[in-house]
Motif scaffolding. Structure first.
Motif, PDB file in Angstrom:
ATOM      1  N   SER A 235       0.805  -1.222   0.000  1.00  0.00           N
ATOM      2  CA  SER A 235       0.000   0.000   0.000  1.00  0.00           C
ATOM      3  C   SER A 235       0.837   1.270   0.000  1.00  0.00           C
ATOM      4  O   SER A 235       0.343   2.342  -0.335  1.00  0.00           O
ATOM      5  CB  SER A 235      -0.921   0.010   1.226  1.00  0.00           C
ATOM      6  N   GLY A 236       2.114   1.123   0.396  1.00  0.00           N
ATOM      7  CA  GLY A 236       2.961   2.305   0.543  1.00  0.00           C
ATOM      8  C   GLY A 236       2.635   3.104   1.779  1.00  0.00           C
ATOM      9  O   GLY A 236       3.117   4.231   1.947  1.00  0.00           O
ATOM     10  N   ASN A 237       1.850   2.520   2.696  1.00  0.00           N
ATOM     11  CA  ASN A 237       1.419   3.221   3.907  1.00  0.00           C
ATOM     12  C   ASN A 237       2.130   2.703   5.148  1.00  0.00           C
ATOM     13  O   ASN A 237       2.748   1.632   5.133  1.00  0.00           O
ATOM     14  CB  ASN A 237      -0.094   3.039   4.112  1.00  0.00           C
ATOM     15  N   CYS A 238       1.994   3.456   6.223  1.00  0.00           N
ATOM     16  CA  CYS A 238       2.424   3.033   7.551  1.00  0.00           C
ATOM     17  C   CYS A 238       1.224   2.385   8.240  1.00  0.00           C
ATOM     18  O   CYS A 238       0.170   3.020   8.384  1.00  0.00           O
ATOM     19  CB  CYS A 238       2.902   4.228   8.376  1.00  0.00           C
ATOM     20  N   LEU A 239       1.379   1.136   8.656  1.00  0.00           N
ATOM     21  CA  LEU A 239       0.296   0.403   9.288  1.00  0.00           C
ATOM     22  C   LEU A 239       0.539   0.250  10.778  1.00  0.00           C
ATOM     23  O   LEU A 239       1.678   0.254  11.246  1.00  0.00           O
ATOM     24  CB  LEU A 239       0.150  -0.992   8.672  1.00  0.00           C
ATOM     25  N   ARG A 240      -0.554   0.090  11.514  1.00  0.00           N
ATOM     26  CA  ARG A 240      -0.433  -0.292  12.917  1.00  0.00           C
ATOM     27  C   ARG A 240       0.159  -1.698  12.989  1.00  0.00           C
ATOM     28  O   ARG A 240       0.138  -2.455  12.017  1.00  0.00           O
ATOM     29  CB  ARG A 240      -1.804  -0.263  13.598  1.00  0.00           C
ATOM     30  N   LEU A 241       0.638  -2.055  14.159  1.00  0.00           N
ATOM     31  CA  LEU A 241       1.226  -3.395  14.307  1.00  0.00           C
ATOM     32  C   LEU A 241       0.202  -4.503  14.100  1.00  0.00           C
ATOM     33  O   LEU A 241       0.568  -5.641  13.773  1.00  0.00           O
ATOM     34  CB  LEU A 241       1.869  -3.535  15.686  1.00  0.00           C
ATOM     35  N   ASP A 242      -1.071  -4.204  14.292  1.00  0.00           N
ATOM     36  CA  ASP A 242      -2.083  -5.241  14.062  1.00  0.00           C
ATOM     37  C   ASP A 242      -2.479  -5.348  12.591  1.00  0.00           C
ATOM     38  O   ASP A 242      -3.375  -6.116  12.234  1.00  0.00           O
ATOM     39  CB  ASP A 242      -3.322  -4.997  14.934  1.00  0.00           C
ATOM     40  N   GLY A 243      -1.807  -4.553  11.731  1.00  0.00           N
ATOM     41  CA  GLY A 243      -2.044  -4.634  10.304  1.00  0.00           C
ATOM     42  C   GLY A 243      -3.104  -3.694   9.775  1.00  0.00           C
ATOM     43  O   GLY A 243      -3.320  -3.631   8.555  1.00  0.00           O
ATOM     44  N   THR A 244      -3.775  -2.952  10.654  1.00  0.00           N
ATOM     45  CA  THR A 244      -4.796  -2.019  10.199  1.00  0.00           C
ATOM     46  C   THR A 244      -4.172  -0.685   9.817  1.00  0.00           C
ATOM     47  O   THR A 244      -3.065  -0.348  10.236  1.00  0.00           O
ATOM     48  CB  THR A 244      -5.864  -1.799  11.280  1.00  0.00           C
TER      49      THR A 244
END
Length: 410
Positions: free
Chosen positions: A219-228
């Motif tokens: 996605s090119g994004n920064c995700l939370r550790l839970d993947g959301t």
């Protein structure tokens, strides 16, 4: 945003945060040879002694660059035959505009660790101070402490660095990295903090930085550790451009719409390379403004993600900044499941290839990192974050979660 913290489990962990490969078994593993191979792959070579270095120290034979945790980059230049040395400011936020006074060092060797110690000039007076530098001949990396008076005050700092300069191409640095920083207000040294996270370096040097989060390539994004995915703007990575100049110096320059703001007079962020057996490490001289326009200086270190081999992580490590019975500096004994302070009562449980998700209060997979669980001074649970830089060097947050401790295998 999510918080990362360390934890080693007996069964270890895995996955997450980029491609991860286990290191060879200890029985057949040579750290020095593997580090030399990594340096070759990166095109990294020993820092060339420059005309400026020899002008500072007659007959200078060696130079090592180091980042001070107060937020400066200094060069240790010395003559191995006369034991004379000086420090040169390569980048400073504290007015160190000239070389230090000359000093004389004493060198001792224990196994693969060379220790340089000595005073330069008059400690406590302008351009005077002292050094204790522990250089690992296997990985050509160093840790230690330096005190240097800038004419107004003595800057006392932990340092970490290398004898290596990066090659002209940065393509070999591409990959996913885990990082942590230590920062404070440049004006008064107050409000210390430490933030972990991950970043990605593309083959063209574009850096995407995710503070307190995990970079997701799809996605090119920064995700939370839970993947959301957050929806508050924190999912957008901070972008920087990495480059190397002809002298092997690395620079980071703000680029794009979501980037860092540098102080007046600062044109780029300075970095240098370590080439340990586990992969490349970037040590960055932090000097930028926070969201409140406060100048924050410190040290920022990132290691390319690779799963920790618990057998290779175990052993005794010297940490020059930890406190042991009121004294600074001590040894930590690491096992596959625990940290124990030699000569002290402190102990903690560790889980490798894991981090602690403060948002959900559970451990998550993150290759290359470790989660340390203990108790604070009020007997409350404490979760700390750390990661390996090489088989002989790791870094972890202190108990206050506001500074970094670098620890070297003894």
């Amino acid at each position: 945003m999510l918080g990362l913290a360390l934890g080693l489990s007996a069964c270890g962990g895995g996955g997450g945060g980029g491609s991860a490969t286990a290191t060879p078994s200890p029985a057949s593993y040579d750290v020095a040879s593997s580090s030399a191979s990594m340096a070759s792959a990166l095109g990294a070579t020993d820092i060339a002694v420059s005309a400026g270095d020899t002008a500072a120290v007659a007959g200078a034979t060696s130079a090592m660059d180091m980042t001070a945790d107060v937020g400066d980059t200094w060069r240790f230049v010395f003559n191995a035959f006369t034991s004379k040395f000086k420090l040169l400011p390569l980048q400073t936020a504290y007015g160190l505009t000239q070389t230090s006074d000359e000093g004389t060092f004493t060198k001792t060797t224990s196994g693969t660790i060379d220790t340089y110690s000595g005073n330069f000039g008059t400690p406590g007076q302008a351009n005077g101070g002292s050094i204790t530098i522990k250089y690992d001949t296997r990985t050509k990396s160093l840790i230690g402490s330096v005190s240097w008076h800038n004419g107004t005050t003595t800057l006392s700092s932990a340092v970490t660095g290398s004898k290596l300069a990066m090659g002209a191409s940065i393509t070999s640095l591409a990959g996913d990295y885990v990082f942590a920083n230590q920062a404070r207000n440049q004006s008064n040294g107050q409000s210390p903090s430490s933030t972990p996270g991950t970043l990605n370096i593309a083959s063209n040097g574009l850096v995407k930085l995710c503070p307190g989060a995990k970079y997701n390539a799809a996605s090119g994004n920064c995700l939370r550790l839970d993947g959301t995915t957050p929806n508050d703007g924190s999912q957008i990575p901070v972008t920087l451009q990495l480059a190397a100049n002809a002298g092997g110096n690395l620079t980071l320059t703000p680029t794009g719409s979501n980037t860092l703001t540098l102080p007046n007079g600062v044109t780029h962020i300075k970095a240098h390379i370590q080439a340990g057996d586990l992969g490349p490490v970037l040590v960055i001289d932090q000097d930028w403004l926070n969201a409140s326009n406060v100048r924050r200086t410190g040290v920022f270190v990132a290691a390319r993600i690779q799963a920790i081999d618990s057998a290779k992580f175990s052993g005794n490590f010297y940490c020059p900044t930890i406190q042991v019975n009121g004294n600074t500096g001590g040894t930590i004994r690491v096992t596959p499941t625990s940290f124990n302070l030699v000569g002290g009562s402190q102990a903690a449980v560790i889980a490798i290839n894991k981090v602690y998700d403060t948002g959900t209060s559970v451990e998550r997979d993150l290759a290359g990192a470790f989660h340390m669980t203990g108790t604070d001074s009020n007997n409350q649970p404490l979760h700390q974050f750390g990661f390996q830089l090489s088989s002989s060097l790791f870094v972890f947050q202190n108990g206050g979660l506001d500074r970094l401790n670098f620890c070297q295998r003894t």
